[in-house]
Design an enzyme around this catalytic site. Structure first.
Site, PDB file in Angstrom:
ATOM      1  N   GLU A 142    -112.758 -75.814 -27.974  1.00  0.00           N
ATOM      2  CA  GLU A 142    -112.568 -74.229 -27.973  1.00  0.00           C
ATOM      3  C   GLU A 142    -112.865 -73.873 -29.173  1.00  0.00           C
ATOM      4  O   GLU A 142    -112.565 -74.685 -30.315  1.00  0.00           O
ATOM      5  CB  GLU A 142    -111.206 -73.913 -27.455  1.00  0.00           C
ATOM      6  CG  GLU A 142    -110.678 -74.366 -25.895  1.00  0.00           C
ATOM      7  CD  GLU A 142    -109.546 -73.885 -25.509  1.00  0.00           C
ATOM      8  OE1 GLU A 142    -109.245 -73.271 -24.430  1.00  0.00           O
ATOM      9  OE2 GLU A 142    -108.410 -73.829 -26.451  1.00  0.00           O
ATOM     10  N   GLU A 217    -119.351 -70.676 -44.088  1.00  0.00           N
ATOM     11  CA  GLU A 217    -120.080 -70.127 -43.128  1.00  0.00           C
ATOM     12  C   GLU A 217    -119.257 -69.940 -42.004  1.00  0.00           C
ATOM     13  O   GLU A 217    -118.224 -70.572 -41.688  1.00  0.00           O
ATOM     14  CB  GLU A 217    -121.225 -70.945 -42.563  1.00  0.00           C
ATOM     15  CG  GLU A 217    -122.279 -71.372 -43.838  1.00  0.00           C
ATOM     16  CD  GLU A 217    -123.782 -71.704 -43.218  1.00  0.00           C
ATOM     17  OE1 GLU A 217    -123.819 -71.911 -41.999  1.00  0.00           O
ATOM     18  OE2 GLU A 217    -124.424 -72.131 -44.009  1.00  0.00           O
ATOM     19  N   GLU A 230    -118.467 -74.037 -41.315  1.00  0.00           N
ATOM     20  CA  GLU A 230    -118.887 -75.008 -42.210  1.00  0.00           C
ATOM     21  C   GLU A 230    -118.843 -74.606 -43.568  1.00  0.00           C
ATOM     22  O   GLU A 230    -118.900 -73.298 -43.735  1.00  0.00           O
ATOM     23  CB  GLU A 230    -119.792 -75.772 -42.069  1.00  0.00           C
ATOM     24  CG  GLU A 230    -121.060 -75.138 -41.951  1.00  0.00           C
ATOM     25  CD  GLU A 230    -122.355 -75.918 -41.821  1.00  0.00           C
ATOM     26  OE1 GLU A 230    -122.183 -77.396 -41.671  1.00  0.00           O
ATOM     27  OE2 GLU A 230    -123.421 -75.439 -41.421  1.00  0.00           O
ATOM     28  N   ASN A 232    -121.376 -75.176 -46.817  1.00  0.00           N
ATOM     29  CA  ASN A 232    -122.635 -75.911 -47.307  1.00  0.00           C
ATOM     30  C   ASN A 232    -122.446 -75.886 -48.979  1.00  0.00           C
ATOM     31  O   ASN A 232    -122.149 -74.756 -49.614  1.00  0.00           O
ATOM     32  CB  ASN A 232    -123.925 -74.941 -47.240  1.00  0.00           C
ATOM     33  CG  ASN A 232    -124.694 -75.266 -45.804  1.00  0.00           C
ATOM     34  OD1 ASN A 232    -124.438 -76.198 -45.345  1.00  0.00           O
ATOM     35  ND2 ASN A 232    -124.961 -74.219 -45.053  1.00  0.00           N
ATOM     36  N   PHE A 290    -144.706 -72.646 -32.154  1.00  0.00           N
ATOM     37  CA  PHE A 290    -144.547 -72.884 -33.635  1.00  0.00           C
ATOM     38  C   PHE A 290    -144.786 -74.313 -33.988  1.00  0.00           C
ATOM     39  O   PHE A 290    -144.015 -75.067 -34.813  1.00  0.00           O
ATOM     40  CB  PHE A 290    -142.969 -72.485 -33.842  1.00  0.00           C
ATOM     41  CG  PHE A 290    -142.708 -71.141 -33.664  1.00  0.00           C
ATOM     42  CD1 PHE A 290    -142.659 -70.137 -34.697  1.00  0.00           C
ATOM     43  CD2 PHE A 290    -142.137 -70.557 -32.494  1.00  0.00           C
ATOM     44  CE1 PHE A 290    -142.542 -68.825 -34.372  1.00  0.00           C
ATOM     45  CE2 PHE A 290    -142.024 -69.227 -32.304  1.00  0.00           C
ATOM     46  CZ  PHE A 290    -142.034 -68.475 -33.228  1.00  0.00           C
TER      47      PHE A 290
END
Length: 594
Positions: A142, A217, A230, A232, A290
């Site tokens: 969750e 983030e 997270e 970075n 792409f």
């Protein structure tokens, strides 16, 4: 401050760091793989050292080779950039053992914030515990966030107890979970929410004992509740938008912090001014899912003007290699507000010319014109939703398509008679047919001068034209100016201009009847070849299998991406020309359909 810094990276970020070194009076040192000997970052450095073969595992990811280069040149510090070894705590630890400063966070902080590895171990521990307690090792997580935004906070922390946040970046516009457009600030945040998220980010920084530049983030739901995602532990690809809005040179601050200096700015001095948007320019073909598009850049014209910045790692004549990420440049636009930043970005994209390879420039032109993007209704699902409603080939204005058709006809004629000033008198006007999808235009192409004639749906117009250089034309249709660039796409041309791009095919009606007779007697065999070098990872079909149009046939790995090769039509697989694990070159036979 440092005397000499080795940049353990390549491409546009290595160029960005070299420029920061120049401004600080630091001597920049480059490293390069065999594929990058002529790369821009090597050409701009004071010294450069080869570190091995093209694959990154044998060069840019080799701690031993990079440290050896640093020792040979006598570097005081190593800047890792982003990607490669930038978040590898073993690399930071190895630098410390070698007595070389790592321009980044402490190794302990990197390990602490390495949540992905810890999460994997925690999953296995929880699964084992659940299996022992309940006889069922199933797990669930969750909380699911519907249509989230991806918002990140830029932080800086020094070794003197100082830490600041420099506002946020909106990074919701993603494809394959990879950011492609970023902006600062976020349309979703007000000052209150910005302060709450910024203070939360600084709590993470202090708890981890973090130093240098980093990014915390978050996911932001539709109720404006945020969830930690997270951290970075490096400089981010999208750092320029923060630099332009906050007025802080992040690479310069990285060097100051790593050399033991205090931050040059306090939190009460941070002020966000204006709006900045970044588009990541990839060597990819948007019209082919792409698919990576390496190759030689035959023509490069970068946009200029007020509020435009280009962070690039390429130059005209450079061969974009297949071994690395397809990011070749970042285009950043800065304005007084979001509306002006978007307007400047759209203008800059219209000026950008890259010929010889396909790029995402045309895709961004369409995306920035999308109503949801313009209104700031962003989420991580935006591109997926945009692609679903986007027409395969956007309809160009009438005159724009006519100009594109004429440019293709002119280039077709020029390639038939290379180096000739004028065609023979009997060919003063060459009649050609140009097809755009099912639409047909008749073009009468003049010799080296004089107007051309375009016929379409019973309408005839005269068009003036100038060939600026191979593959580039200025065309006047009904008083409108069209500055067009062409690149070959098999037997067709991709014609790009301010109004977008069109895929057109040129045919010589004098040869059409002969070709039709030949085709009528030929079996309907479709040979599929590799469009670029790569490695066959998986084969999804066998000889004799029926396939539908668009069905996956095999997976080819190139430029750090796995690309599914799809059937161009329905049929039956007749022959396989490759096996799994085989390396292929551009033009190699893959399989055939009938």
């Amino acid at each position: 401050m440092f005397r000499k810094v080795l940049i353990a990276n390549r491409g546009e970020i290595a160029v960005r760091i070299i420029r920061a070194c120049r401004e600080l009076g630091i001597s920049p040192v480059a490293v390069y793989s065999d594929a990058d000997r002529a790369a821009l970052h090597v050409r701009l450095a004071d010294e450069a050292y080869g570190i091995g073969p093209a694959p990154s595992t044998e060069s840019y990811l080799s701690i031993e080779k990079i440290l050896d280069a640093a020792r040979r040149c006598g570097a005081d510090a190593i800047h890792p950039g982003y990607g490669f070894l930038s978040e590898n705590p073993r690399f930071a630890e190895a630098c410390a053992r070698a007595g070389i400063v790592f321009v980044g966070p402490p190794e302990e902080a990197m390990r602490l914030m390495g949540s992905e590895a810890r999460l994997g171990r925690d999953f296995e521990a929880a699964r084992s515990e659940a299996l022992g307690a309940f006889g069922d090792g199933s797990l669930y997580l969750e909380k699911y966030v519907s249509r989230p935004r991806h918002v990140e906070i830029q932080v800086l922390a020094d070794g003197h107890g100082n830490a600041v946040y420099l506002g946020e970046r909106e990074c919701s516009v993603q494809r394959r979970h990879q950011k492609v457009i970023e902006e600062c600030p976020s349309p979703a945040l007000d000052e209150t929410l910005r302060r709450r998220m910024g203070e939360t980010a600084l709590e993470v920084v202090r708890a981890a004992g973090y130093r240098n530049a980093g990014t915390v983030e978050f996911l932001l739901d539709e109720d404006r509740t945020f969830y930690f995602l997270e951290m970075n532990t490096r400089l981010q690809v999208e750092h320029p938008v923060t630099e332009l809005v906050a007025g802080v040179d992040l690479v310069r601050e990285q060097f100051r912090i790593a050399s033991g200096e205090a931050l040059s700015i306090r939190q009460d001095q941070v002020a966000l001014r204006g709006w900045a948007i970044e588009c990541r320019i990839y060597a990819e073909d948007p019209d082919k899912s792409f698919f990576p598009s390496p190759g030689r850049i035959r023509r490069l014209l970068e946009p200029q003007g007020p509020g435009v910045r280009v962070d690039s790692g390429v130059y005209e004549g450079w061969e974009v290699p297949i071994y690395y990420d397809p990011l070749i440049a970042k285009l950043i636009a800065h304005g007084a507000d979001r509306e002006q930043a978007i307007a400047r970005m759209r203008r800059a994209l219209a000026e950008y010319r890259i010929q010889g390879i396909r790029t995402t420039i045309e895709f961004f032109k369409e995306l920035l014109a999308d109503a949801d993007f313009a209104a700031g209704r962003l989420s991580t699902a935006l591109i997926e939703e945009f692609l679903a409603r986007r027409r395969k080939s956007a309809g160009l204005p009438r005159e724009a398509l006519e100009a594109a058709a004429l440019a293709a006809a002119l280039e077709h004629r020029a390639r038939r008679a290379p180096g000739r000033g004028r065609l023979p008198p009997r060919m003063a006007f060459m009649k050609l047919e140009v097809y755009h999808g099912e639409e047909r235009l008749e073009i009468e192409v003049p010799d080296a001068e004089g107007p051309a004639r375009i016929r379409r749906d019973g309408r005839e117009v005269a068009a003036d034209w100038v060939r600026l250089q191979p593959g580039e034309y200025s065309i006047l249709v009904a008083g409108r100016v069209f500055d067009l660039a062409l690149s070959a796409d098999g037997e067709a041309f991709v014609v790009s201009g301010r109004d977008g791009a069109a895929l057109v095919r040129v045919a010589d009606p004098r040869r059409a009847s002969r070709r039709h007779e030949v085709d009528a007697g030929r079996p309907g065999l479709e040979r599929i070849v590799a469009e670029m070098p790569g490695k066959v990872i998986r084969i999804l079909v066998r000889p004799g299998d029926p396939v539908a149009c668009g069905q996956g046939l095999l997976v080819l790995e190139a430029m750090k991406m796995q690309n599914e090769i799809q059937a161009p039509k329905g049929g039956v697989v007749r022959e396989l020309g490759v096996v799994e694990g085989k390396a292929v070159n551009s033009g190699d036979f893959l399989l055939s359909l009938e």
